[in-house]
Design a protein around this motif. Structure first.
Motif, PDB file in Angstrom:
ATOM      1  N   ARG A 173      61.219  72.082  69.083  1.00  0.00           N
ATOM      2  CA  ARG A 173      62.319  71.365  68.786  1.00  0.00           C
ATOM      3  C   ARG A 173      62.968  70.731  70.027  1.00  0.00           C
ATOM      4  NH1 ARG A 173      67.917  73.184  65.482  1.00  0.00           N
ATOM      5  NH2 ARG A 173      68.952  71.494  65.522  1.00  0.00           N
ATOM      6  N   TRP A 174      63.229  71.546  70.918  1.00  0.00           N
ATOM      7  CA  TRP A 174      63.721  70.896  72.284  1.00  0.00           C
ATOM      8  C   TRP A 174      62.812  69.893  72.855  1.00  0.00           C
ATOM      9  CZ3 TRP A 174      62.126  70.650  77.024  1.00  0.00           C
ATOM     10  CH2 TRP A 174      62.968  70.156  77.802  1.00  0.00           C
ATOM     11  N   LEU A 175      61.461  70.184  72.851  1.00  0.00           N
ATOM     12  CA  LEU A 175      60.577  69.460  73.357  1.00  0.00           C
ATOM     13  C   LEU A 175      60.693  67.860  72.725  1.00  0.00           C
ATOM     14  CD1 LEU A 175      58.100  69.203  75.749  1.00  0.00           C
ATOM     15  CD2 LEU A 175      56.948  69.836  73.918  1.00  0.00           C
ATOM     16  N   ASP A 176      60.702  67.958  71.258  1.00  0.00           N
ATOM     17  CA  ASP A 176      60.798  66.708  70.595  1.00  0.00           C
ATOM     18  C   ASP A 176      61.937  66.037  70.885  1.00  0.00           C
ATOM     19  OD1 ASP A 176      58.203  67.332  69.406  1.00  0.00           O
ATOM     20  OD2 ASP A 176      58.973  68.159  67.587  1.00  0.00           O
ATOM     21  N   ASP A 177      62.969  66.611  71.288  1.00  0.00           N
ATOM     22  CA  ASP A 177      64.215  66.049  71.251  1.00  0.00           C
ATOM     23  C   ASP A 177      64.517  65.555  72.633  1.00  0.00           C
ATOM     24  OD1 ASP A 177      64.947  66.281  68.860  1.00  0.00           O
ATOM     25  OD2 ASP A 177      66.213  68.075  69.215  1.00  0.00           O
ATOM     26  N   SER A 178      63.961  66.200  73.614  1.00  0.00           N
ATOM     27  CA  SER A 178      64.084  65.893  75.132  1.00  0.00           C
ATOM     28  C   SER A 178      62.829  65.247  75.900  1.00  0.00           C
ATOM     29  CB  SER A 178      64.388  67.114  75.811  1.00  0.00           C
ATOM     30  OG  SER A 178      65.324  67.789  75.341  1.00  0.00           O
ATOM     31  N   LEU A 179      61.773  65.137  75.460  1.00  0.00           N
ATOM     32  CA  LEU A 179      60.835  64.646  76.440  1.00  0.00           C
ATOM     33  C   LEU A 179      60.947  63.400  76.135  1.00  0.00           C
ATOM     34  CD1 LEU A 179      58.210  64.928  78.056  1.00  0.00           C
ATOM     35  CD2 LEU A 179      56.896  65.207  75.950  1.00  0.00           C
TER      36      LEU A 179
END
Length: 322
Positions: A173-179
Motif C-alpha cells: 500500500r505504501w509502495l503504491d502511494d509513494s513510488l
C-alpha cells in the motif's frame, strides 16, 4: 422526558452556590433564581437535548450524571457530566438546536432554568455570564485536546497501515502511494533514481523443508537486514510474498549495482535464527535492477525491474541483473 414519582428534595441556596455556573452569585440572586426555576427528578435514559429538537432550557445537574453522545449508534458516550455541571447553555447562547445528544445516565436531580430567566439573571449580575464564558472555554480546551489526541491516534493508525507486520518494512500500500510521487520528483528534477526488485531464492523449497515458521523467520531476517543496511534516504518495502523492492533516489544504475551487490552479500552471510535461538539455514536473493527513464510510467519501471529479476534467476540466482 419523564419525571420520577418521588418529589425532588428542596434545593437550597447553599447547594446552588456549589454549581460552577453560579459561583460567586449573591444570596439574593440565588433566592430569586429558586423562585423562577423548576426542579425535576428524572429517570435513567431520559433525553434532555437532541439535535432534532429546539432547546430553550439550561439544565443544572444537582445530583446524578448525564452522558453526552454524538449519535445513538455508538456504544461509548463522548463524555459524562456529573453534579455541578450544566448543559443546554450553547443552544441558548447561539439560538440554535443542540449539536449533541444529552441523556441521563442514572436517576438525576436537575434544576431547569428557562431561557428568559437565564438572560434576566445575566442582567441582574455578571457572575452567570462570566461563569458561562469560563465553562465554554474549558470545554473548548478539552475538545481541542480530544481532537489532538484523535489526530495523533489516526496518524499512528495510518502509519501502521503502511507497515508490513512481519518484516517491519513498508508494505505494498505504501509502495503504491509513494513510488509514483518519488518517481515524479526525480523526473521533474532530472535526477537519477533506481529500483531494485529482490526475490528470496527457492523460498517455496525453504518453506517445504523447514516449515512456514522458519520461512517467516527468514523473511523477517531479510527485512531487518535490508532496513539496517540501506542508506538513510533509501526506501525498502515488502512487495508481496518473498519479494522486496528497494527505491534508491539520486542513484545511477552503476552506483545502484554496487549497493545491490553489497546487500546481496550481506544477506547471504546473515545468520537466521528462530524465536528460540535455534539457527536456521541461510538464504540467498536474486536482484533485478532498473533505472528510471524520462517520462517512464510506474508500471513500465516495475516491469523493467521484474524482467531484470527474471534474468538474474535465469543466470543461476544469488546475483544481480540489470
Amino acid at each position: 422526558m419523564s419525571s420520577l414519582n418521588s418529589r425532588p428534595r428542596p434545593v437550597t441556596t447553599e447547594q446552588l452556590a456549589t454549581q460552577q455556573i453560579l459561583r460567586g452569585e449573591s444570596e439574593a440572586n440565588l433566592l430569586w433564581l429558586l423562585k423562577h426555576a423548576r426542579q425535576a427528578l428524572l429517570s435513567a435514559g431520559d433525553v434532555l437535548l437532541t439535535p432534532d429538537r429546539d432547546n430553550r432550557t439550561l439544565y443544572l445537574i444537582l445530583g446524578g450524571r448525564v452522558q453526552v453522545r454524538l449519535d445513538w449508534q455508538g456504544h461509548e458516550a463522548l463524555t459524562y457530566l456529573e453534579a455541578g455541571h450544566c448543559v443546554g447553555e450553547m443552544s441558548i447562547i447561539e439560538r440554535k438546536r443542540p449539536s449533541a445528544i444529552v441523556v441521563t445516565d442514572c436517576d438525576c436531580q436537575l434544576l431547569l432554568i428557562d431561557e428568559e430567566v437565564v438572560w434576566k439573571l445575566i442582567e441582574r449580575s455578571n457572575c452567570l455570564a462570566r461563569n458561562m464564558l469560563y465553562t465554554l472555554s474549558s470545554r473548548v480546551r478539552k475538545d481541542n485536546l480530544v481532537i489532538f489526541e484523535s489526530r495523533q491516534q489516526q496518524a499512528i493508525s495510518e502509519q501502521h497501515s503502511k507497515i508490513d507486520a512481519l518484516t517491519g518494512l513498508f508494505n505494498r500500500r505504501w509502495l503504491d502511494d509513494s513510488l509514483p510521487r518519488l518517481a515524479l520528483h526525480a523526473q521533474t528534477q532530472q535526477a537519477a533514481m533506481c529500483v531494485l526488485m529482490l526475490d528470496v531464492d527457492h523460498f517455496k523449497r525453504y518453506n517445504d523443508n523447514h516449515g512456514h515458521h522458519a520461512g517467516d523467520c527468514a523473511l523477517a531476517c531479510v527485512g531487518k537486514t535490508l532496513g539496517e543496511n540501506i542508506r538513510p534516504y533509501d526506501y525498502a518495502a515488502r512487495y508481496g510474498g518473498e519479494e522486496f523492492i528497494l527505491i534508491l533516489p539520486d542513484t545511477t544504475a552503476s552506483a545502484a549495482r554496487i549497493i545491490a551487490e553489497r546487500l546481496r552479500e550481506q544477506l547471504r552471510n546473515t545468520a537466521i535464527v528462530d524465536q528460540n535461538g535455534n539457527e536456521l539455514p541461510h538464504v540467498t536473493v536474486s536482484m533485478g535492477l532498473a533505472e528510471l527513464k524520462s517520462h517512464q510510467t510506474m508500471t513500465a519501471l516495475l516491469e523493467a525491474a521484474d524482467a531484470a529479476l527474471y534474468r538474474a534467476k535465469h543466470a543461476g540466482r544469488d546475483c544481480v541483473a540489470l
